[in-house]
Design a protein around this motif. Structure first.
Motif, PDB file in Angstrom:
ATOM      1  N   ASP A  55      61.665  46.604  34.528  1.00  0.00           N
ATOM      2  CA  ASP A  55      62.015  46.982  33.151  1.00  0.00           C
ATOM      3  C   ASP A  55      61.597  45.900  32.159  1.00  0.00           C
ATOM      4  N   ALA A  56      61.832  44.641  32.512  1.00  0.00           N
ATOM      5  CA  ALA A  56      61.459  43.529  31.626  1.00  0.00           C
ATOM      6  C   ALA A  56      59.939  43.470  31.446  1.00  0.00           C
ATOM      7  N   LEU A  57      59.204  43.668  32.525  1.00  0.00           N
ATOM      8  CA  LEU A  57      57.739  43.674  32.444  1.00  0.00           C
ATOM      9  C   LEU A  57      57.241  44.827  31.571  1.00  0.00           C
ATOM     10  N   ALA A  58      57.902  45.968  31.659  1.00  0.00           N
ATOM     11  CA  ALA A  58      57.526  47.115  30.822  1.00  0.00           C
ATOM     12  C   ALA A  58      57.881  46.846  29.366  1.00  0.00           C
ATOM     13  N   ASP A  59      59.058  46.311  29.131  1.00  0.00           N
ATOM     14  CA  ASP A  59      59.526  46.079  27.754  1.00  0.00           C
ATOM     15  C   ASP A  59      58.681  45.063  26.996  1.00  0.00           C
ATOM     16  N   ASP A  60      58.204  44.021  27.682  1.00  0.00           N
ATOM     17  CA  ASP A  60      57.440  42.994  26.955  1.00  0.00           C
ATOM     18  C   ASP A  60      55.929  43.244  26.964  1.00  0.00           C
ATOM     19  N   GLY A  61      55.504  44.384  27.544  1.00  0.00           N
ATOM     20  CA  GLY A  61      54.091  44.747  27.521  1.00  0.00           C
ATOM     21  C   GLY A  61      53.265  44.210  28.677  1.00  0.00           C
ATOM     22  N   THR A  62      53.880  43.401  29.541  1.00  0.00           N
ATOM     23  CA  THR A  62      53.146  42.820  30.657  1.00  0.00           C
ATOM     24  C   THR A  62      52.651  43.889  31.624  1.00  0.00           C
ATOM     25  N   LEU A  63      53.484  44.875  31.889  1.00  0.00           N
ATOM     26  CA  LEU A  63      53.108  45.933  32.830  1.00  0.00           C
ATOM     27  C   LEU A  63      51.869  46.686  32.332  1.00  0.00           C
ATOM     28  N   GLU A  64      51.832  46.974  31.045  1.00  0.00           N
ATOM     29  CA  GLU A  64      50.676  47.669  30.472  1.00  0.00           C
ATOM     30  C   GLU A  64      49.410  46.804  30.553  1.00  0.00           C
ATOM     31  N   LYS A  65      49.572  45.499  30.295  1.00  0.00           N
ATOM     32  CA  LYS A  65      48.425  44.592  30.387  1.00  0.00           C
ATOM     33  C   LYS A  65      47.897  44.527  31.820  1.00  0.00           C
ATOM     34  N   LEU A  66      48.803  44.458  32.795  1.00  0.00           N
ATOM     35  CA  LEU A  66      48.395  44.435  34.203  1.00  0.00           C
ATOM     36  C   LEU A  66      47.705  45.740  34.594  1.00  0.00           C
ATOM     37  N   GLN A  67      48.243  46.845  34.110  1.00  0.00           N
ATOM     38  CA  GLN A  67      47.637  48.137  34.397  1.00  0.00           C
ATOM     39  C   GLN A  67      46.221  48.212  33.832  1.00  0.00           C
ATOM     40  N   THR A  68      46.045  47.752  32.615  1.00  0.00           N
ATOM     41  CA  THR A  68      44.722  47.764  31.994  1.00  0.00           C
ATOM     42  C   THR A  68      43.756  46.864  32.753  1.00  0.00           C
ATOM     43  N   GLN A  69      44.245  45.699  33.176  1.00  0.00           N
ATOM     44  CA  GLN A  69      43.382  44.751  33.868  1.00  0.00           C
ATOM     45  C   GLN A  69      43.012  45.206  35.277  1.00  0.00           C
ATOM     46  N   TRP A  70      43.985  45.748  36.027  1.00  0.00           N
ATOM     47  CA  TRP A  70      43.773  45.990  37.441  1.00  0.00           C
ATOM     48  C   TRP A  70      43.679  47.460  37.837  1.00  0.00           C
ATOM     49  N   LEU A  71      44.207  48.358  37.046  1.00  0.00           N
ATOM     50  CA  LEU A  71      44.211  49.782  37.398  1.00  0.00           C
ATOM     51  C   LEU A  71      43.609  50.615  36.288  1.00  0.00           C
ATOM     52  N   SER A  72      42.689  50.064  35.561  1.00  0.00           N
ATOM     53  CA  SER A  72      42.104  50.727  34.406  1.00  0.00           C
ATOM     54  C   SER A  72      41.483  52.060  34.763  1.00  0.00           C
ATOM     55  N   THR A  73      41.659  53.033  33.884  1.00  0.00           N
ATOM     56  CA  THR A  73      41.001  54.327  34.055  1.00  0.00           C
ATOM     57  C   THR A  73      39.551  54.252  33.621  1.00  0.00           C
ATOM     58  N   GLU A  74      39.150  53.126  33.064  1.00  0.00           N
ATOM     59  CA  GLU A  74      37.787  52.958  32.584  1.00  0.00           C
ATOM     60  C   GLU A  74      36.907  52.224  33.599  1.00  0.00           C
ATOM     61  N   VAL A  75      37.270  52.297  34.856  1.00  0.00           N
ATOM     62  CA  VAL A  75      36.487  51.637  35.878  1.00  0.00           C
ATOM     63  C   VAL A  75      35.137  52.334  36.026  1.00  0.00           C
ATOM     64  N   ASP A  76      34.167  51.610  36.509  1.00  0.00           N
ATOM     65  CA  ASP A  76      32.825  52.123  36.639  1.00  0.00           C
ATOM     66  C   ASP A  76      32.635  52.832  37.971  1.00  0.00           C
ATOM     67  N   VAL A  77      33.352  53.936  38.164  1.00  0.00           N
ATOM     68  CA  VAL A  77      33.240  54.743  39.371  1.00  0.00           C
ATOM     69  C   VAL A  77      33.001  56.179  38.924  1.00  0.00           C
ATOM     70  N   PRO A  78      31.860  56.763  39.273  1.00  0.00           N
ATOM     71  CA  PRO A  78      31.567  58.116  38.801  1.00  0.00           C
ATOM     72  C   PRO A  78      32.562  59.137  39.346  1.00  0.00           C
ATOM     73  N   GLU A  79      32.801  60.161  38.547  1.00  0.00           N
ATOM     74  CA  GLU A  79      33.679  61.247  38.977  1.00  0.00           C
ATOM     75  C   GLU A  79      32.857  62.257  39.756  1.00  0.00           C
ATOM     76  N   LEU A  80      33.344  62.617  40.941  1.00  0.00           N
ATOM     77  CA  LEU A  80      32.655  63.576  41.784  1.00  0.00           C
ATOM     78  C   LEU A  80      33.134  64.991  41.455  1.00  0.00           C
ATOM     79  N   SER A  81      32.217  65.939  41.481  1.00  0.00           N
ATOM     80  CA  SER A  81      32.594  67.329  41.218  1.00  0.00           C
ATOM     81  C   SER A  81      31.722  68.248  42.079  1.00  0.00           C
ATOM     82  N   GLN A  82      32.123  69.506  42.157  1.00  0.00           N
ATOM     83  CA  GLN A  82      31.399  70.497  42.946  1.00  0.00           C
ATOM     84  C   GLN A  82      30.094  70.911  42.287  1.00  0.00           C
ATOM     85  N   SER A  83      29.948  70.725  40.978  1.00  0.00           N
ATOM     86  CA  SER A  83      28.749  71.207  40.289  1.00  0.00           C
ATOM     87  C   SER A  83      27.560  70.317  40.479  1.00  0.00           C
TER      88      SER A  83
END
Length: 132
Positions: free
Chosen positions: A104-132
């Motif tokens: 909760d403390a990590l979430a409240d002070d923004g640390t959790l969001e910073k860690l998520q951006t740094q280590w679990l970013s949705t902007e990683v350079d991995v192409p999305e696979l699809s059936q098309s």
């Protein structure tokens, strides 16, 4: 993804990774492992041609555990919702209040969001696979 149709694919039991194998249209059932480490070992041993794991785990496996492995892509969740990570403790663990307060403390002070951006970013350079 068509190249994976006849591949031997492995994934961990009871995970969305195993569910994702359904999107591949495999000609045979995937090999199922107790945990992702065992699936990774099967890949290293040549028992499977590919494994499916969540992206953060795949990054770790490729960089630290698997010689010559390549992360080729990621799947969009079928529900359109991203997975979330959590912490598991024994039921009624005396650590639960401390861990909850720390998260909760990590979430409240923004640390959790910073860690998520740094280590679990949705902007990683991995192409999305699809059936098309």
């Amino acid at each position: 993804m068509a190249d994976l149709k006849d591949a031997k694919v492995g994934a961990q039991v009871g995970t969305t990774s195993l569910e994702a194998t359904e999107q591949l249209g495999l000609s045979s059932d995937p090999l199922v492992y107790d945990d992702t480490s065992k699936a990774a070992q099967a890949l290293q041993n040549g028992q499977v041609d590919a494994i499916i794991a969540d992206v953060p785990t795949a990054f770790y496996l490729v960089s630290a555990e698997l010689d010559g492995a390549t992360l080729v892509g990621q799947f969009e969740p079928r529900t359109g919702e991203s997975e979330e990570f959590g912490l598991l403790l024994d039921k009624d663990s005396p650590l639960t209040p401390c861990v909850s307060a720390a998260v909760d403390a990590l979430a409240d002070d923004g640390t959790l969001e910073k860690l998520q951006t740094q280590w679990l970013s949705t902007e990683v350079d991995v192409p999305e696979l699809s059936q098309s």
